[in-house]
Enzyme design. Structure first.
Site, PDB file in Angstrom:
ATOM      1  CG  ASP A  23      52.123  22.555  71.251  1.00 44.25           C
ATOM      2  OD1 ASP A  23      51.203  21.759  71.286  1.00 44.25           O
ATOM      3  OD2 ASP A  23      52.012  23.792  71.559  1.00 44.25           O
ATOM      4  N   GLY A  24      51.975  20.534  68.701  1.00 44.55           N
ATOM      5  CA  GLY A  24      51.741  20.685  67.245  1.00 44.55           C
ATOM      6  C   GLY A  24      51.111  19.331  66.867  1.00 44.55           C
ATOM      7  CG  ASN A  25      51.358  15.660  68.538  1.00 49.91           C
ATOM      8  OD1 ASN A  25      52.317  15.841  68.100  1.00 49.91           O
ATOM      9  ND2 ASN A  25      51.107  14.661  69.824  1.00 49.91           N
ATOM     10  NE  ARG A  27      49.194  23.803  66.594  1.00 45.00           N
ATOM     11  CZ  ARG A  27      50.139  24.624  67.137  1.00 45.00           C
ATOM     12  NH1 ARG A  27      50.641  25.433  66.760  1.00 45.00           N
ATOM     13  NH2 ARG A  27      50.641  24.140  68.563  1.00 45.00           N
ATOM     14  CG  HIS A  40      47.524  13.100  70.131  1.00 41.09           C
ATOM     15  ND1 HIS A  40      48.201  14.170  70.283  1.00 41.09           N
ATOM     16  CD2 HIS A  40      46.217  13.143  70.465  1.00 41.09           C
ATOM     17  CE1 HIS A  40      47.213  15.156  70.721  1.00 41.09           C
ATOM     18  NE2 HIS A  40      46.082  14.705  70.785  1.00 41.09           N
ATOM     19  CB  SER A  68      50.046  19.815  80.700  1.00 39.97           C
ATOM     20  OG  SER A  68      48.628  20.333  80.347  1.00 39.97           O
ATOM     21  CB  SER A  69      48.326  19.504  85.675  1.00 39.39           C
ATOM     22  OG  SER A  69      49.184  20.617  85.630  1.00 39.39           O
ATOM     23  CD1 TRP A  72      44.244  16.476  84.242  1.00 39.67           C
ATOM     24  CD2 TRP A  72      43.213  14.818  83.331  1.00 39.67           C
ATOM     25  NE1 TRP A  72      45.149  15.313  84.528  1.00 39.67           N
ATOM     26  CE2 TRP A  72      44.311  14.330  84.251  1.00 39.67           C
ATOM     27  CE3 TRP A  72      42.551  13.891  82.963  1.00 39.67           C
ATOM     28  CZ2 TRP A  72      44.636  13.217  84.267  1.00 39.67           C
ATOM     29  CZ3 TRP A  72      42.544  12.569  83.031  1.00 39.67           C
ATOM     30  CH2 TRP A  72      43.900  12.089  83.999  1.00 39.67           C
ATOM     31  CG  LEU A 134      68.080   9.088  77.147  1.00 43.70           C
ATOM     32  CD1 LEU A 134      69.123  10.168  77.126  1.00 43.70           C
ATOM     33  CD2 LEU A 134      67.272   8.789  76.013  1.00 43.70           C
ATOM     34  NE  ARG A 191      54.709  25.140  73.444  1.00 43.50           N
ATOM     35  CZ  ARG A 191      53.819  25.392  74.236  1.00 43.50           C
ATOM     36  NH1 ARG A 191      54.072  25.564  75.563  1.00 43.50           N
ATOM     37  NH2 ARG A 191      52.532  24.895  74.077  1.00 43.50           N
TER      38      ARG A 191
HETATM   39  C1  IPE Z   1      51.711  21.548  76.604  1.00 46.48           C
HETATM   40  O1  IPE Z   1      50.920  21.723  75.162  1.00 46.48           O
HETATM   41  C2  IPE Z   1      51.652  20.330  76.978  1.00 46.48           C
HETATM   42  C3  IPE Z   1      52.121  19.346  76.362  1.00 46.48           C
HETATM   43  C4  IPE Z   1      52.801  19.091  75.132  1.00 46.48           C
HETATM   44  C5  IPE Z   1      51.932  17.968  77.076  1.00 46.48           C
HETATM   45  P1  IPE Z   1      49.550  22.335  75.345  1.00 46.48           P
HETATM   46  O2  IPE Z   1      49.379  22.350  73.608  1.00 46.48           O
HETATM   47  O3  IPE Z   1      48.771  21.749  76.033  1.00 46.48           O
HETATM   48  O4  IPE Z   1      49.815  23.715  75.654  1.00 46.48           O
HETATM   49  P2  IPE Z   1      49.095  25.150  75.636  1.00 46.48           P
HETATM   50  O5  IPE Z   1      47.773  24.728  76.322  1.00 46.48           O
HETATM   51  O6  IPE Z   1      48.628  25.390  74.134  1.00 46.48           O
HETATM   52  O7  IPE Z   1      49.992  26.272  76.212  1.00 46.48           O
HETATM   53  C1  IPE Z   2      50.778  18.247  72.057  1.00 47.95           C
HETATM   54  O1  IPE Z   2      49.975  18.426  70.668  1.00 47.95           O
HETATM   55  C2  IPE Z   2      50.374  16.991  72.597  1.00 47.95           C
HETATM   56  C3  IPE Z   2      49.656  17.195  73.921  1.00 47.95           C
HETATM   57  C4  IPE Z   2      49.517  18.280  74.301  1.00 47.95           C
HETATM   58  C5  IPE Z   2      49.361  15.924  74.482  1.00 47.95           C
HETATM   59  P1  IPE Z   2      48.747  19.439  70.846  1.00 47.95           P
HETATM   60  O2  IPE Z   2      47.495  18.239  70.936  1.00 47.95           O
HETATM   61  O3  IPE Z   2      48.699  20.203  71.810  1.00 47.95           O
HETATM   62  O4  IPE Z   2      48.727  19.881  69.266  1.00 47.95           O
HETATM   63  P2  IPE Z   2      47.876  21.332  68.819  1.00 47.95           P
HETATM   64  O5  IPE Z   2      48.877  22.390  69.779  1.00 47.95           O
HETATM   65  O6  IPE Z   2      46.483  21.423  69.029  1.00 47.95           O
HETATM   66  O7  IPE Z   2      48.699  21.485  67.377  1.00 47.95           O
HETATM   67 MG    MG Z   3      49.168  22.086  71.904  1.00 48.16          MG
END
Ligand code: IPE
Ligand code: IPE
Ligand code: MG
Length: 253
Positions: A23-25, A27, A40, A68-69, A72, A134, A191
């Site tokens: 997570d965090g791409n 931001r 991403h 994630s589901s 979308w 792996l 995470r």
């Molecule tokens: C969780 O990240 C899903 C993935 C990393 C693929 P999200 O950024 O979608 O999660 P929420 O919605 O903030 O909980």
């Molecule tokens: C996780 O990064 C990648 C996916 C959910 C696909 P985010 O796109 O959720 O990045 P933030 O949370 O907005 O920074």
């Molecule tokens: Mg996110």
């Protein structure tokens, strides 16, 4: 430092299975005044580094949450770009994964994906099927509740068809129908990106995982960051319901 001594550094306590919510791409990109997709793209680089490192460390399974589901619900354009990136990553990386003896498996509800993406997934899975290094699991259009739901549906179908007695439905039978059937449960969950939630990832399998959260954004997560998580993990006492003294006794025995 050689890889072997690195393994020693983690006191021989390298997890068998690591599961990561990357997570965090978005931001990361925003901080740089770049479009979210740039985050991403940078995230794919982190995936490459972490896969390589896990292979070197002898980790058995690495499960990565890619989509994630619930994702979308994002703007159509971002969803489209994410799926395009997935196709490109499969096309570019599968040969390299194969060379590194990595076996790829994609879990999730693939029925919503394009024929092109499904074909690339199956090509990469077939190409790497005989590898014994792996096991890389990519969770795409995955949801922990979906996973449990599809297992229950299969079992219920067998009961309805008279092939299975409802009385034999057990935790282990349910496990056999989950997407990660046959693989060890995640020892370490990571995470990135600062949120402390599961976001419908591996709901069943995380029951006894050690949960590690870091503020580091996924594109900044590298080998050094992984080392910190592994050091933290090596310091955990895994009790599985027992007392700490019992665990110490078992270790001495
Ligand atoms: C969780 O990240 C899903 C993935 C990393 C693929 P999200 O950024 O979608 O999660 P929420 O919605 O903030 O909980
Ligand atoms: C996780 O990064 C990648 C996916 C959910 C696909 P985010 O796109 O959720 O990045 P933030 O949370 O907005 O920074
Ligand atoms: Mg996110």
């Amino acid at each position: 430092m050689s890889e072997g001594s690195q393994a020693q550094e983690f006191h021989g306590k390298t997890p068998r299975h690591i599961a990561i919510i990357m997570d965090g791409n978005g931001r990361w990109a925003k901080q740089r005044h770049m479009p979210r997709v740039a985050g991403h793209r940078a995230g794919v680089e982190s995936v490459r580094a972490i896969v390589q490192r896990c292979g070197e460390l002898g980790v058995q399974v690495l499960t990565l949450f890619a989509f994630s589901s619930e994702n979308w619900r994002r703007p159509e354009k971002e969803v489209g770009l994410l799926l395009e990136l997935f196709v490109m990553a499969l096309q570019r990386e599968s040969k390299k994964l194969d060379k590194r003896n990595v076996r790829l498996k994609v879990i999730g509800d693939l029925s919503r994906f394009s024929d092109k993406l499904c074909a690339e997934i199956s090509k990469a899975e077939t190409m790497t099927a005989d590898n014994n290094g792996l096991q890389l699991v990519v969770a795409a259009n995955y949801g922990g509740r979906w996973d449990i739901g599809q297992a229950v549906k299969t079992i219920a179908g067998q009961v309805q068809a008279g092939k299975l007695d409802a009385a034999v439905v057990s935790e282990s039978l349910i496990e056999q129908h989950l997407s990660l059937a046959g693989l060890p449960e995640p020892d370490l969950f990571i995470r990135t990106g600062g949120e402390q939630r599961i976001s419908n990832f591996l709901m069943w399998q995380l029951a006894y995982s050690e949960l590690y959260f870091t503020d580091t954004l996924w594109p900044d997560f590298n080998k050094e960051e992984l080392n910190i998580a592994l050091e933290w993990f090596a310091g955990r006492q895994r009790r599985f319901g027992r007392t700490g003294d019992q665990v110490e006794q078992i270790k001495r025995a």
